[in-house]
Write an enzyme that holds these catalytic residues in place. Structure first.
Site, PDB file in Angstrom:
ATOM      1  N   GLY A 146       0.768  -1.248  -0.172  1.00 14.86           N
ATOM      2  CA  GLY A 146      -0.104   0.100   0.139  1.00 14.86           C
ATOM      3  C   GLY A 146       0.914   1.266  -0.062  1.00 14.86           C
ATOM      4  CB  CYS A 147       3.931   2.487   2.019  1.00  8.51           C
ATOM      5  SG  CYS A 147       2.906   2.043   3.695  1.00  8.51           S
TER       6      CYS A 147
END
Length: 179
Positions: free
Chosen positions: A45-46
């Site tokens: 996600g990051c």
């Protein structure tokens, strides 16, 4: 600390980026600042969020914004992350999570039943006077950078559907026996 709300002064900070350069919010007065907090370098996600900010970086800067990413990872981790994905903006080192705490994004999280302290993904748009112009708490990565761009361009905040419309939609989905 609670999350700073729209219109409040943005908490000032002084951190170093992945290359050891000093960055402080007060030195960025006169520009919009997109300050995004993320949990950890090189996680799915990051990485997606960072790459989305990278891909729209020219549009963000054209709209007058400086983009800054913040996580509790160290400089070496940030350097590798920025190099691996060609990130054109600074990643700020907040290993002591003082800035995360000042922005209300550090706290208890839960993953697979395990509780731990960490960063909640959030973004703050700070106006040229140093005030919080917009807050996105608990960011969902998909489409987020487009929301930030829309806000920078003076677009309206997304609104929830009015209550009657939600009730009607729910009634349409309800089985016939419940109508």
């Amino acid at each position: 600390m609670p999350i700073p709300q729209t219109g409040a002064p943005a908490p000032d900070f002084h951190l170093q980026d992945q290359d050891g350069h000093d960055v402080s919010l007060s030195r960025l007065r006169g520009q919009h600042v997109v300050l995004y907090f993320y949990p950890k370098d090189n996680t799915p996600g990051c990485t997606q969020e960072a790459c989305d900010f990278r891909d729209e970086h020219s549009a963000l800067t054209a709209a007058g914004a400086v983009v800054l990413g913040v996580s509790p990872d160290g400089a070496a981790s940030h350097q590798k992350f920025a190099a691996k994905f060609s990130l054109p903006f600074p990643l700020l080192v907040d290993t002591g999570h003082q800035v995360c705490e000042a922005y209300g994004v550090w706290g208890e999280k839960s993953l697979y039943g395990r509780k731990f302290q960490g960063v909640t993904r959030a973004t703050f748009l700070i106006d040229p006077e140093g005030r919080v112009a917009r807050v996105w708490p608990k960011v969902k990565v998909a489409g987020h950078v487009q929301e930030v761009l829309q806000a920078l361009k003076g677009g309206p905040e997304p609104e929830a559907a009015p209550a009657p419309a939600r009730k009607k939609a729910a009634a349409k989905k309800a089985p016939a026996s419940r109508r």
